[in-house]
Scaffold this motif. Structure first.
Motif, PDB file in Angstrom:
ATOM      1  N   THR A  63       0.966  -1.269  -0.395  1.00 20.89           N
ATOM      2  CA  THR A  63       0.070  -0.006  -0.365  1.00 20.89           C
ATOM      3  C   THR A  63       0.599   1.135  -0.177  1.00 20.89           C
ATOM      4  N   ILE A  64       1.862   1.505   1.072  1.00 22.91           N
ATOM      5  CA  ILE A  64       2.678   2.188   0.891  1.00 22.91           C
ATOM      6  C   ILE A  64       3.154   2.468  -0.448  1.00 22.91           C
ATOM      7  N   ILE A  65       4.068   1.450  -0.816  1.00 20.26           N
ATOM      8  CA  ILE A  65       4.334   1.723  -2.274  1.00 20.26           C
ATOM      9  C   ILE A  65       3.678   2.371  -3.395  1.00 20.26           C
ATOM     10  N   SER A  66       2.817   1.890  -3.171  1.00 19.97           N
ATOM     11  CA  SER A  66       1.939   2.340  -4.808  1.00 19.97           C
ATOM     12  C   SER A  66       1.294   3.334  -4.303  1.00 19.97           C
ATOM     13  N   PHE A  67       1.307   4.199  -2.870  1.00 19.33           N
ATOM     14  CA  PHE A  67       0.895   5.203  -2.972  1.00 19.33           C
ATOM     15  C   PHE A  67       1.522   6.419  -2.737  1.00 19.33           C
ATOM     16  N   SER A  68       3.093   5.830  -2.975  1.00 18.07           N
ATOM     17  CA  SER A  68       4.287   7.202  -3.431  1.00 18.07           C
ATOM     18  C   SER A  68       4.742   7.091  -4.693  1.00 18.07           C
ATOM     19  N   ARG A  69       3.807   6.125  -5.326  1.00 19.27           N
ATOM     20  CA  ARG A  69       3.923   6.165  -6.995  1.00 19.27           C
ATOM     21  C   ARG A  69       5.204   5.806  -7.393  1.00 19.27           C
ATOM     22  N   LEU A  70       5.866   5.163  -6.687  1.00 20.16           N
ATOM     23  CA  LEU A  70       7.252   4.325  -7.141  1.00 20.16           C
ATOM     24  C   LEU A  70       7.357   2.948  -6.775  1.00 20.16           C
ATOM     25  N   LYS A  71       7.507   2.665  -8.921  1.00 23.40           N
ATOM     26  CA  LYS A  71       7.671   1.623  -9.419  1.00 23.40           C
ATOM     27  C   LYS A  71       8.782   0.813  -9.616  1.00 23.40           C
ATOM     28  N   LYS A  72       8.805  -0.321  -8.915  1.00 26.15           N
ATOM     29  CA  LYS A  72      10.120  -1.076  -9.243  1.00 26.15           C
ATOM     30  C   LYS A  72       9.997  -1.589 -11.193  1.00 26.15           C
ATOM     31  N   GLY A  73      11.158  -1.758 -11.118  1.00 30.90           N
ATOM     32  CA  GLY A  73      12.241  -1.479 -12.989  1.00 30.90           C
ATOM     33  C   GLY A  73      11.846  -0.492 -13.183  1.00 30.90           C
ATOM     34  N   GLU A  74      11.054   0.923 -12.425  1.00 30.00           N
ATOM     35  CA  GLU A  74      11.304   2.054 -13.585  1.00 30.00           C
ATOM     36  C   GLU A  74      12.470   2.597 -13.877  1.00 30.00           C
ATOM     37  N   GLU A  75      13.127   3.207 -14.321  1.00 25.46           N
ATOM     38  CA  GLU A  75      14.187   4.535 -14.503  1.00 25.46           C
ATOM     39  C   GLU A  75      13.631   5.915 -14.024  1.00 25.46           C
ATOM     40  N   ILE A  76      15.165   6.267 -12.861  1.00 19.79           N
ATOM     41  CA  ILE A  76      14.595   7.052 -12.658  1.00 19.79           C
ATOM     42  C   ILE A  76      15.832   7.912 -11.438  1.00 19.79           C
ATOM     43  N   VAL A  77      15.751   9.027 -11.841  1.00 16.97           N
ATOM     44  CA  VAL A  77      16.843  10.019 -11.042  1.00 16.97           C
ATOM     45  C   VAL A  77      17.120  10.259  -9.848  1.00 16.97           C
ATOM     46  N   ILE A  78      18.472  10.108  -9.700  1.00 11.54           N
ATOM     47  CA  ILE A  78      18.622  10.040  -7.479  1.00 11.54           C
ATOM     48  C   ILE A  78      19.917  10.924  -7.152  1.00 11.54           C
ATOM     49  N   PRO A  79      19.500  12.252  -6.694  1.00 17.50           N
ATOM     50  CA  PRO A  79      18.095  12.734  -6.120  1.00 17.50           C
ATOM     51  C   PRO A  79      17.541  12.718  -7.530  1.00 17.50           C
ATOM     52  N   GLY A  80      16.255  13.123  -7.463  1.00 17.35           N
ATOM     53  CA  GLY A  80      15.036  13.616  -8.902  1.00 17.35           C
ATOM     54  C   GLY A  80      14.319  13.668  -7.968  1.00 17.35           C
ATOM     55  N   GLU A  81      13.099  14.499  -8.805  1.00 19.66           N
ATOM     56  CA  GLU A  81      11.958  14.252  -9.245  1.00 19.66           C
ATOM     57  C   GLU A  81      10.485  13.462  -8.612  1.00 19.66           C
ATOM     58  N   ASP A  82      11.420  12.205  -8.946  1.00 12.44           N
ATOM     59  CA  ASP A  82      10.752  11.049  -8.697  1.00 12.44           C
ATOM     60  C   ASP A  82      10.626  10.919  -6.966  1.00 12.44           C
ATOM     61  N   ILE A  83      11.545  11.080  -6.796  1.00 14.64           N
ATOM     62  CA  ILE A  83      11.506  10.616  -5.189  1.00 14.64           C
ATOM     63  C   ILE A  83      11.206  11.866  -4.335  1.00 14.64           C
ATOM     64  N   SER A  84      11.188  12.689  -4.975  1.00 16.20           N
ATOM     65  CA  SER A  84      10.596  14.061  -4.230  1.00 16.20           C
ATOM     66  C   SER A  84       9.089  13.978  -4.446  1.00 16.20           C
ATOM     67  N   ASN A  85       8.311  13.310  -5.447  1.00 12.59           N
ATOM     68  CA  ASN A  85       6.920  13.511  -5.432  1.00 12.59           C
ATOM     69  C   ASN A  85       6.332  12.528  -4.407  1.00 12.59           C
ATOM     70  N   ALA A  86       7.367  11.629  -4.700  1.00 15.16           N
ATOM     71  CA  ALA A  86       6.621  10.130  -3.258  1.00 15.16           C
ATOM     72  C   ALA A  86       6.802  10.988  -1.998  1.00 15.16           C
ATOM     73  N   ILE A  87       7.298  11.610  -1.622  1.00 18.83           N
ATOM     74  CA  ILE A  87       7.965  12.445  -0.674  1.00 18.83           C
ATOM     75  C   ILE A  87       6.823  13.016  -0.097  1.00 18.83           C
ATOM     76  N   LYS A  88       6.402  13.694  -1.047  1.00 17.01           N
ATOM     77  CA  LYS A  88       5.266  14.563  -0.265  1.00 17.01           C
ATOM     78  C   LYS A  88       3.887  14.541  -0.833  1.00 17.01           C
ATOM     79  N   LYS A  89       4.077  13.136  -1.468  1.00 21.10           N
ATOM     80  CA  LYS A  89       2.086  12.829  -1.563  1.00 21.10           C
ATOM     81  C   LYS A  89       2.471  12.067  -0.827  1.00 21.10           C
ATOM     82  N   LEU A  90       3.465  11.062   0.414  1.00 20.62           N
ATOM     83  CA  LEU A  90       3.088  10.567   1.688  1.00 20.62           C
ATOM     84  C   LEU A  90       2.908  11.416   2.373  1.00 20.62           C
TER      85      LEU A  90
END
Length: 861
Positions: A63-90
């Motif tokens: 549930t938490i991973i789904s709510f954060s919108r972080l998806k396994k197998g996706e390409e992300i930038v670290i640190p980047g916008e995907d992780i910032s959005n996940a934190i804000k969403k939570l």
């Protein structure tokens, strides 16, 4: 003070983002620490290989991973916008007290993340101190402090601010609210929980010691303070007016203060400043500084844009002449008076002629020499016609019952007066809460001149259980009845219609039992308000049976071997008239009563074993335009005049009633043989009752100020005989005094209420043949809600009854005054209590009667 919630919201929003910033910073530090131990490259794209969830939470990892919108197998930038959005969403979920994200390891282009978070605590137990028990439930509801809610800083802050502002609005300016939480430790329950204590210290109500007004030279302090209707100084003589300081009322009074200046020509008057100064914890001084400006007068007034009405017609409604002192308040009311929906103003003039889309604006075109010239600029627009007319909110009442009362039909020209009349008619039905009937205008089409209207209603219980009790006629009178006031006779054989009874057609059906030691009454009545469904013609039928026993006023006992039975049936038709207006109703009824006597001798008739028949015709004219709530009318009048007539039998039969009268007068009732002959004569006189009965009753309702309603009324009744040799019949008489209970059809008698005296004590034992009564009643509503309508009242009454027209003196009255309370509940009708003081002695007495207590159950007047 009003901007505080917005500022608070901004602060909390900033705090949320600050938390996010801290978390991102922590994330960067974590990433940097990881980079020192691995081949992590800042800004490089990685494939998210895995995300783990740690910490203390009751939500599943999925549930938490789904709510954060972080998806396994996706390409992300670290640190980047995907992780910032996940934190804000939570954070935005308001479910967690702490959120951290870590880069745990890097394997080539694969990254592994860890989300570490802790749930916000849930509310386990709540205690509220400092207020009465009955207030706590509302506080819990208004602040959503239910068990299990997440306890956030925002919840605590808004609860504190809500309670502080709530009590300050009620005059408790020193209110202090403390909200404390305590963590609950329970190993058996793996979740964070807290107990909350809300402590409210309202302090004392702050009263106003002095109101200081600076800058006024033209108008006196006294006049200005009088204009401040809700803000008053602490004064012994003002005990009926509150002196507590309520900011909302104070702001309204500042507007009233300026309006006084506008009414006196000072259109430029304004408030420069206002403030309060604390004298102590219980009293304050209020300071108002104003600027009066100069006095103006009306100059030339011209109308521009009018084609429907002439200047003269508009001027006759505006009623403002050049040269008069400028009055901005009156000008506004003559253009559009928002306080009276049916006011005689220019806006209603146009709207009552179909010009819904019209607009009227007064514009100052010149103010030279303190003389204001005005142009009344009118945009008439197209006449509006109703397109769709609908009703919503009726779940029990059938649509046709409502639609037949509407004065607004599709295709009909819009008239505001028809909308107001419709509201009144729906309120008078008694099926809906009259205070909540709302006409919603929508789908305005100015181009085609069309508008839709929807009448929104809120149904209330229309059926009643009648439980009525009171003392009258020498004993306790009790009534048990069932009144179904929105009955549907056509569904009486439909099993599915019983919920619990067939309803919806607007008919009335009543079953009633009334009893005391001295009589019993059983009755059934039915009423159809629209006979045939096409015209407002009311059909009413009733059947009743009464047993009455002889009452001994000395022993106060009833002798059930000495009684008379009354069986009656009636049928009536009432038709709404069109002339002089459609508030009038003409009613006609035919009734028959059969009186069967057994050993029932009184001073009026002596055939102890015999019978009488009463066949009569009643015609009545009523006009009722009271508005809008039938329980608490605020304006209008309700009057009725009726005549009840029997057939003049003495014109058609050959009986010499003069001779019978002479013979009866010569007989000695003390002689048993002659008493028997008197009984035979009376049996002949009263075999078929011959009489006429005239009555008038009028009630007028006015609204002198605020919510106060003054009800004034007068009544008159006279019972006469066609043939004086037959004499006035012993039935159909008037009994005056008391609470007015027990007035259901015994021997045709009518019980007239006059509080402050015992029931029926102001009439002779056998009743009067003529009476008159005057009354004034001042009412004030406590609440007019759907579940209960409550109002207090004070009254003045005066009336009397007389045994014959020769004794009648309309000014020889029994006077009373008092106060009382009424409570109307849909299921039980009207309940009340009155305390009345009789200023005059009872018949035969020498001392004033004094105080009487009257209980009212199930009766309205």
């Amino acid at each position: 003070m009003e901007k505080q919630p917005n500022n608070l919201a901004n602060i909390l929003l900033l705090k949320t983002y600050f938390k996010s910033l801290l978390t991102v910073t922590a994330l960067l530090i974590a990433f940097a620490a990881t980079a020192q131990q691995s081949n992590f490259n800042k800004g490089k794209k990685y494939i998210l290989e895995d995300v783990k969830v740690t910490g203390n939470t009751n939500f599943s990892e999925t549930t938490i991973i789904s709510f954060s919108r972080l998806k396994k197998g996706e390409e992300i930038v670290i640190p980047g916008e995907d992780i910032s959005n996940a934190i804000k969403k939570l954070w935005d979920s308001n479910l967690f007290s702490s959120i951290d994200v870590y880069l745990t390891k890097v394997e080539g282009d694969k990254a592994f993340l860890e989300i570490n978070l802790f749930d916000l605590p849930e509310l386990r137990d709540l205690k509220i101190e400092g207020v009465k028990k009955g207030k706590k439930e509302a506080i819990i509801k208004d602040n959503s402090l239910s068990k299990g809610i997440k306890v956030t800083e925002n919840l605590i802050t808004t609860t504190r601010n809500y309670l502080t502002n709530k009590y300050k609005k009620d005059g408790f300016l020193n209110t202090k609210v403390r909200v404390d939480t305590r963590e609950v430790t329970d190993d058996s329950i793996q979740k964070a929980r807290v107990d909350m204590l809300v402590y409210i210290d309202k302090g004392e109500k702050v009263k106003i010691q002095n109101i200081a007004i600076d800058g006024n030279e033209k108008l006196s302090d006294k006049k200005l303070k009088k204009a401040m209707k809700n803000t008053k100084e602490k004064n012994f003589f003002n005990f009926l007016k509150r002196s507590k300081f309520i900011r909302a009322d104070f702001k309204e009074d500042l507007v009233n203060l300026i309006d006084v200046y506008k009414e006196n020509g000072y259109r430029d008057a304004r408030i420069l400043s206002d403030s309060i100064a604390y004298l102590d914890n219980e009293t304050i001084d209020v300071h108002v500084k104003l600027e009066e400006g100069e006095q103006y007068e009306f100059g030339k007034i011209t109308f521009v844009g009018n084609s429907v009405y002439t200047d003269q017609q508009l001027q006759s409604v505006l009623r403002i002449r050049g040269g008069s002192t400028y009055n901005g308040v009156e000008l506004r009311k003559r253009i559009a008076d928002d306080t009276k929906p049916d006011a005689a103003d220019l806006t209603n003039l146009y709207q009552d002629s179909g010009y819904l889309f019209s607009s009227i604006n007064p514009v100052e075109v010149s103010a030279e020499g303190n003389v204001i010239d005005l142009e009344i600029r009118i945009v008439e627009g197209k006449p509006a016609y109703f397109n769709a007319v609908s009703v919503s909110g009726n779940e029990k009442t059938n649509d046709h019952v409502i639609y037949r009362e509407l004065r607004t039909k599709p295709g009909q020209l819009y008239r505001k007066s028809n909308v107001i009349r419709t509201i009144r008619e729906l309120g008078q039905l008694g099926f809906f809460d009259a205070q909540l009937i709302t006409p919603n205008m929508k789908n305005f089409n100015t181009q085609d001149g069309l508008v839709d209207i929807e009448y929104q209603v809120v149904e209330k219980g229309s059926s009643q259980i009648e439980l009525q009790g009171g003392y009258g006629g020498g004993g306790f009178i009790g009534t048990l009845g069932l009144s179904f006031n929105n009955f549907a006779l056509k569904d009486i054989f439909k099993k599915e219609a019983y919920k619990p009874i067939p309803t919806g057609d607007g008919q009335s059906l009543a079953l009633r039992l009334q009893a005391s030691r001295f009589f019993q009454t059983y009755s059934f009545s039915f009423s159809e308000p629209w006979l045939g469904g096409k015209r407002p013609t009311q059909l009413t039928t009733s059947i009743s049976h009464t047993k009455q026993f002889l009452f001994n006023p000395i022993t106060r006992d009833a002798d059930k071997d000495r009684r008379f039975n009354i069986t009656g049936v009636s049928i009536g038709i009432a038709k709404r008239l069109k002339e002089p207006d459609d508030y009038f109703q003409l009613s006609q009824a035919v009734s028959f009563q059969h009186y069967d006597l057994k050993n029932y001798n009184t001073g009026l008739f002596t055939f102890g074993n015999g019978y009488s028949n009463n066949l009569s015709y009643t015609v009545g004219l009523t006009r009722n335009n009271t508005a809008t709530d039938p329980i608490y009318p605020t304006q209008g009048s309700n009057f009725s005049v009726s005549a009840k007539l029997s057939i003049p039998y003495s014109l058609f039969n050959s009986t010499d009633y003069g001779a019978l009268k002479e013979e009866r007068d010569e007989l000695n009732p003390q002689n048993p043989d002659e008493l028997a002959r008197i009984g035979e004569i009376d049996q002949e006189r009263y075999k078929w009752l011959e009489f006429y009965k005239v009555k008038f009753k009028g009630d007028w309702y006015t609204n002198p100020v605020d919510k106060l309603v003054l009800k004034s009324g007068m009544e008159f009744g006279f019972l006469g005989a066609y043939n004086q040799d037959r004499g006035i019949i012993p039935f159909e008489r008037f009994f005056i005094g008391g609470d007015g209970l027990g007035n259901f059809a015994l021997d045709g008698r009518e019980i007239i209420q006059l509080r402050g005296y015992p029931n029926q004590a102001l009439s002779s034992q056998d009743g009067g043949t003529i009476y008159n009564k005057f009354s004034l009643e001042l009412r004030y509503p406590i609440t007019l809600g759907a579940s209960a309508k409550i109002y207090g009242l004070t009254f003045l009454e005066a009336g009397n009854s007389f045994d014959s027209f020769r004794d009648f003196d309309p000014f020889r009255l029994k006077r009373s005054a008092g106060f009382g309370l009424r409570i109307f509940m849909p299921a039980f009708g009207l309940l009340g209590i009155d305390f009345g003081h009789g200023f005059d002695p009872l018949p035969g007495g020498v001392q004033k009667n004094g105080w009487e207590t009257h209980f009212i159950i199930g009766q309205q007047f």
